[in-house]
Design an enzyme around this catalytic site. Structure first.
Site, mmCIF file in Angstrom:
data_model
loop_
_atom_site.group_PDB
_atom_site.id
_atom_site.type_symbol
_atom_site.label_atom_id
_atom_site.label_comp_id
_atom_site.label_asym_id
_atom_site.label_seq_id
_atom_site.Cartn_x
_atom_site.Cartn_y
_atom_site.Cartn_z
ATOM 1 N N SER A 78 -11.402 -0.551 -0.966
ATOM 2 C CA SER A 78 -10.171 -0.547 -0.170
ATOM 3 C C SER A 78 -10.461 -0.815 1.296
ATOM 4 O O SER A 78 -9.661 -1.428 2.003
ATOM 5 C CB SER A 78 -9.465 0.815 -0.272
ATOM 6 O OG SER A 78 -8.796 0.975 -1.474
ATOM 7 N N HIS A 88 -3.422 6.174 3.346
ATOM 8 C CA HIS A 88 -4.263 5.041 2.964
ATOM 9 C C HIS A 88 -3.787 3.722 3.583
ATOM 10 O O HIS A 88 -4.581 2.939 4.094
ATOM 11 C CB HIS A 88 -4.288 4.941 1.438
ATOM 12 C CG HIS A 88 -5.206 3.922 0.874
ATOM 13 N ND1 HIS A 88 -4.802 2.639 0.551
ATOM 14 C CD2 HIS A 88 -6.524 3.985 0.548
ATOM 15 C CE1 HIS A 88 -5.824 1.959 0.042
ATOM 16 N NE2 HIS A 88 -6.876 2.759 0.031
ATOM 17 N N ASP A 112 0.854 -1.192 0.000
ATOM 18 C CA ASP A 112 0.000 0.000 0.000
ATOM 19 C C ASP A 112 0.887 1.239 0.000
ATOM 20 O O ASP A 112 2.037 1.177 -0.445
ATOM 21 C CB ASP A 112 -0.920 -0.046 1.233
ATOM 22 C CG ASP A 112 -2.281 0.605 0.992
ATOM 23 O OD1 ASP A 112 -2.302 1.812 0.720
ATOM 24 O OD2 ASP A 112 -3.311 -0.085 1.080
#
Length: 503
Positions: free
Chosen positions: A432, A248, A203
């Site tokens: 996600s 994120h 990620d």
């Protein structure tokens, strides 16, 4: 990222450009070897190098390792070593002539084994020469790819006032609704929190010392920290310390293991340890080579900068992939297939965000979500309705018409950790956010039912047969919404308690 608008004038301009490209290639002395080499070179790479430029390219070799023998090995550890050794042996043997040529000329390159390939920045003449090698199957580009992860508009407080909407100070006694929805607390009540399991994400990075994550980091022993074998940065920054400027990766990791001991129970498997690889930069931009580099690290972790010390025994049990590599941005549908297959052959389970391109059918269209080597995960809201943005199946971009997603999990208005002053934020939405539930759920399942460890097909079957069935009025080809499975919800909502309990 700049996007081109299609107009009649633009199409004419494109035709003139490609004609110029063709003329430039034809200007090269004609030969059968040049023609054969050109046939191996992707059009985009040819265009970049035709007029004297250079291109960062992936030289993909014809021979890829046969990993079928791993399927019959009983343990994940044995599978991991088998796959690692098989991949390395083929790469070392087949890449030798090309490596020798590049080394003798002082041309920098990066060798890969997860996919048998070499990354090199090459001119047109060098591309011809490389493609002419019998061992080379094709020459692809290595585009900078913007993943369709949620675009965030975060306003960070500059002082002690933390009243900014969406940012929250720690609260007590809070098991998040999404964690409860997949029945994780009932599994915890049976003594299974993921202890002994290792989860990972590829990620934007992770803030390792966030209060919700620090005690769960494999590199932290309670007193000192050692990032070797637990962190890798595949971006140009090459940070030796886990970082996450984009936010994120920290958020998705917290959905898997987050628990600060102060009441913020945001993770599905808070007893598991975590490691991570950063495959995207501050803007959520990566490249096929970075994605593959991260997978290689996760299959056989090593200290940063020392791949010769890679150790498959340090591989995680599960990898969450809350990112994609869109074909619209130049990502080939086949580039990542080999590494995805290798990860699965190693006995590592993969959860893959289905994408945020809904609500139409066949919108699960980007890699790696389209691959059968992992479980695709769509997103639901708090009413168990499919999120409008959640991509639907079946897979049509490769002509397979396979079912995707296989499962759904909560992915709307989710709360998790963000890398700023040990803080949390709510209202994140996307597949996600759904995918980490499945990844962490597997950690609980493998702790509770060790016979599933490393058995990817059996684990997938257990998760799908125990999912809470959901149907839709939307019909998507052969996987009509009123049947189960369907191309909207797959087999249904993840139910970890039932997966643990069902024989």
């Amino acid at each position: 990222m700049t996007r081109l608008r299609s107009t009649n004038h633009g199409l004419l301009g494109a035709a003139i450009f490609w004609a110029a490209v063709s003329v430039a290639f034809l200007a090269t002395p004609a030969s059968a070897s040049n023609a054969a080499a050109l046939a191996k070179i992707a059009p985009g790479v040819a265009a970049q190098t035709a007029l004297g430029g250079s291109s960062e390219t992936l030289i993909v070799f014809s021979e890829q390792a046969d990993l079928s023998g791993a399927a019959n090995l009983p343990t994940k550890r044995e599978k991991g070593y088998y796959v690692y050794n098989a991949l390395r042996a083929v790469a070392e043997r087949t890449q030798a002539p090309v490596r020798k040529m590049l080394q003798e000329r002082g041309i920098p390159y990066q060798s890969f084994y997860g996919v048998n390939m070499i990354k090199v920045t090459a001119s047109r003449d060098l591309l011809y020469e490389l493609a002419a090698h019998d061992e080379v199957m094709r020459v692809e580009g290595n585009p900078r790819v913007r993943s369709s992860i949620p675009v965030l508009n975060l306003t960070i407080p500059t002082g002690p006032n933390l009243s900014n909407p969406g940012l929250a100070t720690p609260v007590t006694g809070n098991i998040e609704w999404n964690v409860a929805r997949v029945n994780a607390p009932q599994v915890w009540a049976r003594g299974f929190h993921g202890e002994g399991m290792v989860v990972a994400n590829a990620d934007t990075g992770v803030q390792w010392d966030h209060i919700a994550l620090k005690s769960h980091y494999r590199g932290w022993n309670g007193t000192t920290v050692n990032h070797s074998y637990s962190w890798h940065d595949a971006t140009s920054q090459r940070s030796l310390v886990p970082i996450d400027p984009q936010f994120h990766g920290t958020f998705t990791m917290s959905e898997m293991v987050g628990d600060d001991g102060l009441g913020n129970q945001i993770g599905v498997a808070p007893g598991a340890k975590w490691i991570a690889c950063r495959n995207m930069d501050n803007h959520g931009v990566g490249s096929p080579a970075q994605y593959i580099e991260c997978f290689q690290f996760l299959m056989a972790p090593y200290p940063m900068g020392h791949p010769e010390l890679a150790n498959p025994a340090m591989a995680p049990d599960v990898i969450n992939n809350s990112w994609d590599c869109p074909a619209s941005e130049g990502c080939s549908l086949t580039t990542l297939q080999g590494i995805e297959n290798a990860v699965a052959a190693s006995g590592i389970f993969q959860s893959m965000a289905a994408g945020n391109s809904g609500p139409n059918c066949s919108t699960v269209s980007n890699t790696p979500a389209i691959y059968s080597s992992g479980v695709g995960v769509g997103a639901t809201d708090s009413y168990n309705s499919i999120a409008r943005f959640s991509s639907r199946g079946p897979i049509t971009v490769d002509g397979s018409n396979r079912l995707k997603p296989e499962l759904v999990a909560p992915g709307s208005n989710i709360r998790g950790a963000i890398p700023y002053l040990n803080m949390y934020q709510g209202y994140w939405s996307g597949t996600s956010m759904a995918s980490p539930h499945v990844a962490a759920g597997v950690a609980l399942l493998w702790q509770a039912r060790p016979s599933f460890n490393g058995q990817i097909a059996a684990t997938t079957k257990q998760l799908t047969k125990t999912a809470f069935p959901l149907t839709s009025t939307q019909s998507c080809g052969q996987f009509a919404g009123k049947a189960v499975p369907n191309a909207v919800f797959g087999y249904g909502l993840l139910d970890i308690l039932k997966a643990v309990q069902t024989p």
